[in-house]
Scaffold this motif. Sequence first.
Motif, short mmCIF file in Angstrom:
data_model
loop_
_atom_site.label_atom_id
_atom_site.label_comp_id
_atom_site.label_asym_id
_atom_site.label_seq_id
_atom_site.Cartn_x
_atom_site.Cartn_y
_atom_site.Cartn_z
N LEU A 81 0.82 -1.22 0.00
CA LEU A 81 0.00 0.00 0.00
C LEU A 81 0.86 1.26 0.00
CD1 LEU A 81 -2.79 -1.01 2.54
CD2 LEU A 81 -3.07 -0.63 0.08
N LEU A 82 2.00 1.21 0.65
CA LEU A 82 2.88 2.39 0.68
C LEU A 82 3.67 2.56 -0.61
CD1 LEU A 82 4.20 2.17 4.35
CD2 LEU A 82 2.55 3.79 3.42
N ILE A 83 3.97 1.47 -1.29
CA ILE A 83 4.75 1.54 -2.53
C ILE A 83 3.89 1.96 -3.71
CG2 ILE A 83 5.97 0.07 -4.21
CD1 ILE A 83 7.26 -1.33 -1.85
N TYR A 84 2.62 1.59 -3.72
CA TYR A 84 1.76 1.86 -4.89
C TYR A 84 1.76 3.33 -5.32
CZ TYR A 84 -2.25 1.89 -7.99
OH TYR A 84 -3.07 2.07 -9.07
N PRO A 85 1.62 4.31 -4.42
CA PRO A 85 1.60 5.72 -4.87
C PRO A 85 2.92 6.21 -5.48
CG PRO A 85 0.61 5.53 -2.70
CD PRO A 85 1.25 4.22 -3.01
N LEU A 86 4.00 5.46 -5.32
CA LEU A 86 5.26 5.86 -5.97
C LEU A 86 5.14 5.79 -7.49
CD1 LEU A 86 7.87 4.07 -3.68
CD2 LEU A 86 7.40 6.52 -3.81
N GLY A 87 4.24 4.96 -7.99
CA GLY A 87 4.06 4.81 -9.43
C GLY A 87 3.19 5.87 -10.07
N LEU A 88 2.70 6.83 -9.28
CA LEU A 88 1.85 7.87 -9.84
C LEU A 88 2.63 8.82 -10.75
CD1 LEU A 88 -0.35 8.76 -6.74
CD2 LEU A 88 -0.83 7.14 -8.57
N GLY A 89 3.93 8.78 -10.70
CA GLY A 89 4.74 9.63 -11.55
C GLY A 89 5.11 8.98 -12.88
N SER A 90 4.57 7.79 -13.17
CA SER A 90 4.89 7.10 -14.42
C SER A 90 4.29 7.84 -15.61
CB SER A 90 4.38 5.66 -14.39
OG SER A 90 2.97 5.64 -14.40
N ASN A 91 4.88 7.64 -16.78
CA ASN A 91 4.38 8.29 -17.99
C ASN A 91 2.95 7.89 -18.30
OD1 ASN A 91 6.78 9.65 -18.41
ND2 ASN A 91 7.66 7.98 -19.63
N PHE A 92 2.61 6.62 -18.05
CA PHE A 92 1.25 6.13 -18.28
C PHE A 92 0.24 6.91 -17.43
CE2 PHE A 92 -2.24 3.32 -17.08
CZ PHE A 92 -2.71 2.91 -18.33
N PHE A 93 0.54 7.05 -16.15
CA PHE A 93 -0.38 7.74 -15.25
C PHE A 93 -0.44 9.23 -15.57
CE2 PHE A 93 -1.83 9.51 -11.19
CZ PHE A 93 -2.92 8.68 -10.95
N ARG A 94 0.69 9.84 -15.91
CA ARG A 94 0.72 11.26 -16.25
C ARG A 94 -0.10 11.55 -17.50
NH1 ARG A 94 6.70 13.77 -15.44
NH2 ARG A 94 6.57 13.94 -13.19
N GLY A 101 -2.09 14.34 -9.26
CA GLY A 101 -2.45 15.28 -10.32
C GLY A 101 -3.95 15.52 -10.36
N HIS A 102 -4.58 15.24 -11.52
CA HIS A 102 -6.01 15.46 -11.69
C HIS A 102 -6.85 14.25 -11.24
CE1 HIS A 102 -5.22 19.10 -13.84
NE2 HIS A 102 -4.48 18.46 -14.74
N CYS A 103 -6.22 13.28 -10.65
CA CYS A 103 -6.92 12.09 -10.20
C CYS A 103 -7.07 12.10 -8.67
CB CYS A 103 -6.17 10.84 -10.65
SG CYS A 103 -6.19 10.61 -12.44
N VAL A 104 -7.98 11.31 -8.19
CA VAL A 104 -8.26 11.23 -6.75
C VAL A 104 -8.19 9.78 -6.30
CG1 VAL A 104 -9.68 13.31 -6.68
CG2 VAL A 104 -10.76 11.12 -7.16
N ILE A 105 -8.03 9.59 -5.01
CA ILE A 105 -8.01 8.24 -4.45
C ILE A 105 -9.39 7.62 -4.62
CG2 ILE A 105 -7.80 6.92 -2.32
CD1 ILE A 105 -5.73 8.88 -1.37
N GLY A 106 -9.41 6.38 -5.07
CA GLY A 106 -10.66 5.67 -5.31
C GLY A 106 -11.09 4.84 -4.12
N TRP A 107 -12.30 4.32 -4.22
CA TRP A 107 -12.89 3.56 -3.12
C TRP A 107 -12.16 2.24 -2.90
CZ3 TRP A 107 -14.69 -1.25 -4.22
CH2 TRP A 107 -15.02 -1.53 -5.56
N SER A 108 -11.61 1.67 -3.95
CA SER A 108 -10.96 0.38 -3.81
C SER A 108 -9.65 0.48 -3.02
CB SER A 108 -10.69 -0.20 -5.20
OG SER A 108 -10.19 -1.49 -5.11
N TYR A 109 -8.91 1.57 -3.23
CA TYR A 109 -7.68 1.78 -2.47
C TYR A 109 -8.02 2.01 -0.99
CZ TYR A 109 -2.95 3.59 -1.53
OH TYR A 109 -1.69 3.80 -1.04
N MET A 110 -9.08 2.76 -0.74
CA MET A 110 -9.52 2.99 0.64
C MET A 110 -10.00 1.69 1.28
SD MET A 110 -8.76 6.04 1.26
CE MET A 110 -9.48 6.18 2.87
N LEU A 111 -10.68 0.86 0.50
CA LEU A 111 -11.12 -0.44 1.01
C LEU A 111 -9.92 -1.32 1.35
CD1 LEU A 111 -13.62 -2.27 1.53
CD2 LEU A 111 -13.33 -3.10 -0.81
N ALA A 161 1.24 15.09 -11.99
CA ALA A 161 1.26 13.85 -11.22
C ALA A 161 2.70 13.42 -10.96
CB ALA A 161 0.52 12.75 -11.97
N SER A 162 2.96 13.02 -9.74
CA SER A 162 4.27 12.52 -9.35
C SER A 162 4.07 11.56 -8.18
CB SER A 162 5.20 13.68 -8.95
OG SER A 162 4.68 14.37 -7.84
N ALA A 163 5.15 11.05 -7.63
CA ALA A 163 5.03 10.12 -6.50
C ALA A 163 4.25 10.78 -5.36
CB ALA A 163 6.42 9.71 -6.02
#
Length: 192
Positions: A129-142, A155-165, A149-151
Amino acid sequence: MPSPILVIWVLLSILVAGTCTFSFLQPFWFLHEHFTHSFGIISFCFGDTRFFYAQEVCGSYGGNFNLGSIPSGAWQAACVLYGGGCGLLSLGALFATCVVCVPVDYRKRTTRVAGYTQIISVLIMIAGLLIYPLGLGSNFFRHYCGETASAYNSGHCVIGWSYMLGIMGTALSMFCPFLCQYTDMKTNEIFS
């Protein structure tokens, strides 16, 4: 008759194993602010605008599931860690269920094995769970969520219900190793 704590521990073990595994399989860990795209560990969804109404198309990264097709190294590591933790947590739930069926002489040993399995799975899942947000800086996510968007910044995205679950399931699973230490307490010992 089994102890009430034993019953609570078994039910909680099954509940958190199912919850965390369900969360792992969902593509809604991060959502675009307009809900047109969503991203999970192993799958994603996007709004296909070729149709008159936006149709949501979901699938695994790269078509079929392949660890190498996940677009970020951090997401690949999170997939292995969180998915492995879900597998171990399910194994711990299976051991917890077996505790009810084994003779009383072997109950303490089986409980101990299940508790250690649950401790290891919780630690592995927390790391995922702690490592997953490090990938938010990938070219795909950007590409989908903006250049800002970065680690640990979506960016323009928000945390979803599945991550919170997943976070809530992992937090609740921390109680399982604690409860397994008290599964041999009798009802009169609890309330005295």
